[in-house]
Design an enzyme around this catalytic site. Structure first.
Site, PDB file in Angstrom:
ATOM      1  N   HIS A 217       0.823  -1.206   0.000  1.00  0.00           N
ATOM      2  CA  HIS A 217       0.000   0.000   0.000  1.00  0.00           C
ATOM      3  C   HIS A 217       0.855   1.253   0.000  1.00  0.00           C
ATOM      4  O   HIS A 217       0.415   2.314   0.421  1.00  0.00           O
ATOM      5  CB  HIS A 217      -0.920   0.014   1.223  1.00  0.00           C
ATOM      6  CG  HIS A 217      -1.890  -1.095   1.243  1.00  0.00           C
ATOM      7  ND1 HIS A 217      -1.625  -2.296   1.862  1.00  0.00           N
ATOM      8  CD2 HIS A 217      -3.124  -1.217   0.708  1.00  0.00           C
ATOM      9  CE1 HIS A 217      -2.667  -3.107   1.705  1.00  0.00           C
ATOM     10  NE2 HIS A 217      -3.579  -2.479   1.020  1.00  0.00           N
ATOM     11  N   HIS A 397      -4.334   8.751   3.994  1.00  0.00           N
ATOM     12  CA  HIS A 397      -5.282   9.296   4.972  1.00  0.00           C
ATOM     13  C   HIS A 397      -5.970  10.548   4.444  1.00  0.00           C
ATOM     14  O   HIS A 397      -7.183  10.710   4.619  1.00  0.00           O
ATOM     15  CB  HIS A 397      -4.585   9.596   6.297  1.00  0.00           C
ATOM     16  CG  HIS A 397      -5.531  10.082   7.358  1.00  0.00           C
ATOM     17  ND1 HIS A 397      -6.439   9.250   7.972  1.00  0.00           N
ATOM     18  CD2 HIS A 397      -5.739  11.317   7.892  1.00  0.00           C
ATOM     19  CE1 HIS A 397      -7.159   9.944   8.843  1.00  0.00           C
ATOM     20  NE2 HIS A 397      -6.745  11.195   8.813  1.00  0.00           N
ATOM     21  N   ILE A 399      -6.507  11.470   1.308  1.00  0.00           N
ATOM     22  CA  ILE A 399      -7.431  11.127   0.228  1.00  0.00           C
ATOM     23  C   ILE A 399      -8.683  10.476   0.800  1.00  0.00           C
ATOM     24  O   ILE A 399      -9.813  10.805   0.401  1.00  0.00           O
ATOM     25  CB  ILE A 399      -6.744  10.175  -0.777  1.00  0.00           C
ATOM     26  CG1 ILE A 399      -5.583  10.884  -1.470  1.00  0.00           C
ATOM     27  CG2 ILE A 399      -7.739   9.665  -1.802  1.00  0.00           C
ATOM     28  CD1 ILE A 399      -4.746   9.969  -2.326  1.00  0.00           C
ATOM     29  N   SER A 441     -10.140   4.802   8.943  1.00  0.00           N
ATOM     30  CA  SER A 441     -10.758   6.072   9.321  1.00  0.00           C
ATOM     31  C   SER A 441     -12.203   6.146   8.866  1.00  0.00           C
ATOM     32  O   SER A 441     -13.052   6.717   9.557  1.00  0.00           O
ATOM     33  CB  SER A 441      -9.959   7.250   8.759  1.00  0.00           C
ATOM     34  OG  SER A 441     -10.030   7.301   7.347  1.00  0.00           O
TER      35      SER A 441
END
Length: 580
Positions: A217, A397, A399, A441
């Protein structure tokens, strides 16, 4: 770098649309990803896989006979939402049970587990096997904490072949766990990947160096060493992987499937040179290779890197690995003829809203205004949030927060415009935020907004006491949901002081605006203080030392949101004062 895109925020959606158009022989679109466009004559257990987009052929490219029945496809490097997983599993289910399988990342676990519970509540037998093949991401003593990288394919192939062979759900789950237990991977990178619209890669590797132990990632490697020769890299791979021979495997006479995986920007010719030496070394040690694969099996956009996976076989796993499979990104042998599957209908959304009191609808308007302001604030901060996240995480985060907050704001505006009360507006925003953002998130913000919504309701006026209690319940929900505590360097480090200070001040008789402002100040201080902490949870855990000196991006974004909401409360108070 990624050059060809339109709107970066629409890249994943447009990619999936084009993939379905190109791969219609195997897949069809379904809400949340893709499912097979064909089906066998006999119903089987359904294998549903998934993860963030940006890893083709994982995950959509592994849907087809002999492999997966459906793939939940999240945004770039972000886990699919629980709604996506649920929708794909419902579409793929044939009445024989569902196995969910995916890489062991915090966001994926949160969303897949939530979908699993929802499916089980409807009477569907669902099991989960997470893939934990990456030897660099946690020590041998903590195998359950390891992340999944290119070893995904080994697990998916065993489970898909077992389903096609008519195994029941117990059997499919068993062989998936066996394949995972016998799979080990190790990866390196020479340069990082660049997401659509980004100005720089998620991480950089110094010239002449190689990052060791990278993730898929965009996470940086655990260490940096001089770039080796092809033979030296092959030796490094095998030296480390042969230290990690799974329990029950004897090297003498062992049979193994080697998977040499390019991460997106490494030439096949280079991989063949490396594999030449891998094959020699395995042969020298008396290990028999069985149907190896060299190519792009689980990529990371344009990352220049490569990983080696070893699947250690027994008789059953060898039969399952050799079984036919036919998917857009992976083919083996010849599968039996399939017939066209029924078309999957688009999601049918209920746009109606429950009745609400006038006082609750008035509060809903303020919530709508606040969420719109939050989305604008996150837009401005997205690049910086991504930069902070790239220090020890995967850089997504900003995006993810951008996509989630905008979707939440749009859903709130639509619900408020339809006359919804405070609870309904918050719940619609929660669903949209979680669904669009994906990732950890996204799941957390969905939980927080839902918890606050349940407390304020649609019937009564929204009081300071109700808000403070709702925020406290949101804090409790997040800590139970994600298992984080203060000091782990997560969003919780900002949520706890905010909720506690807000509760104290409201209990002492302060109004919501004043109490919220003071709590937001405490929250900001706590978020900045996370710079001194070492990450112990999430993707940053593997790079904990690198995180020291940089605040946690989740804590910073939470503090930004509390400050933005306070500004809206202050502006609303000022407007009302002038009107009076």
């Amino acid at each position: 770098m990624t050059r060809l895109f339109n709107d970066p925020s629409a890249f994943a959606d447009e990619m999936i649309e084009g993939f379905v158009a190109a791969a219609g022989r195997w897949v069809q679109a379904a809400p949340g990803g893709v499912v097979r466009s064909t089906q066998a004559d006999e119903a089987t257990v359904a294998l549903v896989i998934g993860g963030g987009s940006g890893h083709y052929p994982a995950f959509g490219g592994l849907v087809g006979p002999g492999l997966a029945h459906g793939a939940a496809m999240g945004n770039l490097f972000a886990s699919p939402s629980s709604q996506q997983v649920y929708s794909i599993a419902k579409a793929a289910d044939q009445g024989k049970g569902v196995l969910l399988s995916y890489g062991n990342y915090a966001g994926d676990v949160l969303h897949f587990d939530a979908a699993q519970e929802r499916l089980r509540a409807e009477g569907i037998d669902v099991r989960t096997v997470t893939v934990t093949d990456d030897i660099w991401s946690a020590p041998k003593e903590e195998l359950h904490k390891r992340r999944g990288i290119a070893g995904d394919l080994a697990v998916f192939k065993a489970a898909g072949a077992a389903a096609a062979a008519g195994y029941d759900l117990d059997g499919v789950e068993r062989v998936a766990r066996l394949a995972n237990a016998r799979t080990r991977s190790f990866g390196v990178a020479f340069s990082g990947c660049t997401l659509p619209g980004a100005d720089a890669p998620l991480f950089e590797v110094p010239e002449g160096k190689m990052a060791v132990g990278l993730g898929i990632h965009g996470e940086p490697g655990i260490d940096e060493v001089d770039v080796p020769t092809a033979d030296e890299l092959a030796e490094l791979f095998l030296d480390r992987l042969l230290e990690e021979v799974p329990e029950g495997v004897s090297l003498e006479g062992a049979r193994v499937v080697p998977l040499l995986n390019g991460l997106g920007n490494l030439k096949y010719e280079e991989m063949f040179v490396v594999f030449r030496r891998i094959a020699q070394l395995l042969t020298e040690r008396g290990i028999t290779m069985v149907e190896p694969e060299v190519g792009e099996l689980c990529t990371s956009f344009d990352m220049s890197g490569v990983s080696l996976t070893l699947l250690w076989l027994d008789d059953e796993l060898e039969t399952l690995w050799a079984a036919p499979a036919d998917a857009p990104g992976f083919t083996k042998g010849s599968v039996a003829p399939q017939r066209a599957a029924a078309a999957v209908a688009a999601a049918d959304l209920d746009e109606s809203v429950p009745e609400a009191s006038e006082a609750s609808r008035e509060a809903a308007g303020l919530i709508d205004e606040a969420l719109s302001a939050v989305a604008a604030a996150i837009d401005e901060a997205a690049d910086e949030l991504g930069r902070m996240d790239a220090i020890a995480g995967d850089g997504d985060h900003g995006i993810g927060m951008q996509r989630g907050s905008r979707a939440g704001a749009d859903a709130a505006t639509k619900a408020a415009g339809a006359g919804a009360g405070a609870q309904t507006v918050l719940e619609r925003a929660a669903d949209a935020w979680s669904d669009r953002a994906g990732g950890t998130s996204g799941a957390i913000w969905g939980e927080m907004l839902r918890a606050l919504g349940r407390r304020v309701g649609d019937d009564d006026a929204v009081t300071a006491e109700a808000v403070a209690e709702g925020i406290a319940q949101a804090k409790d929900a997040v800590m139970a949901f994600g298992k984080a505590k203060v000091g782990d360097k997560t969003m919780v480090d900002a949520i706890v002081p905010f909720a506690d200070e807000l509760g104290r001040r409201v209990a002492a008789g302060e109004g919501l605006r004043e109490a919220w402002g003071e709590a937001a100040g405490s929250c900001e201080s706590a978020a900045q203080a996370t710079a001194d902490l070492k990450a112990t949870l999430g993707r940053a855990r593997s790079h904990g030392d690198k995180s020291i000196g940089t605040p946690d991006p989740g804590a910073i974004s939470f503090a930004l949101i509390t400050k933005t909401v306070h500004r809206v409360l202050a502006e609303r108070a000022g407007t009302q004062s002038k009107e009076q």
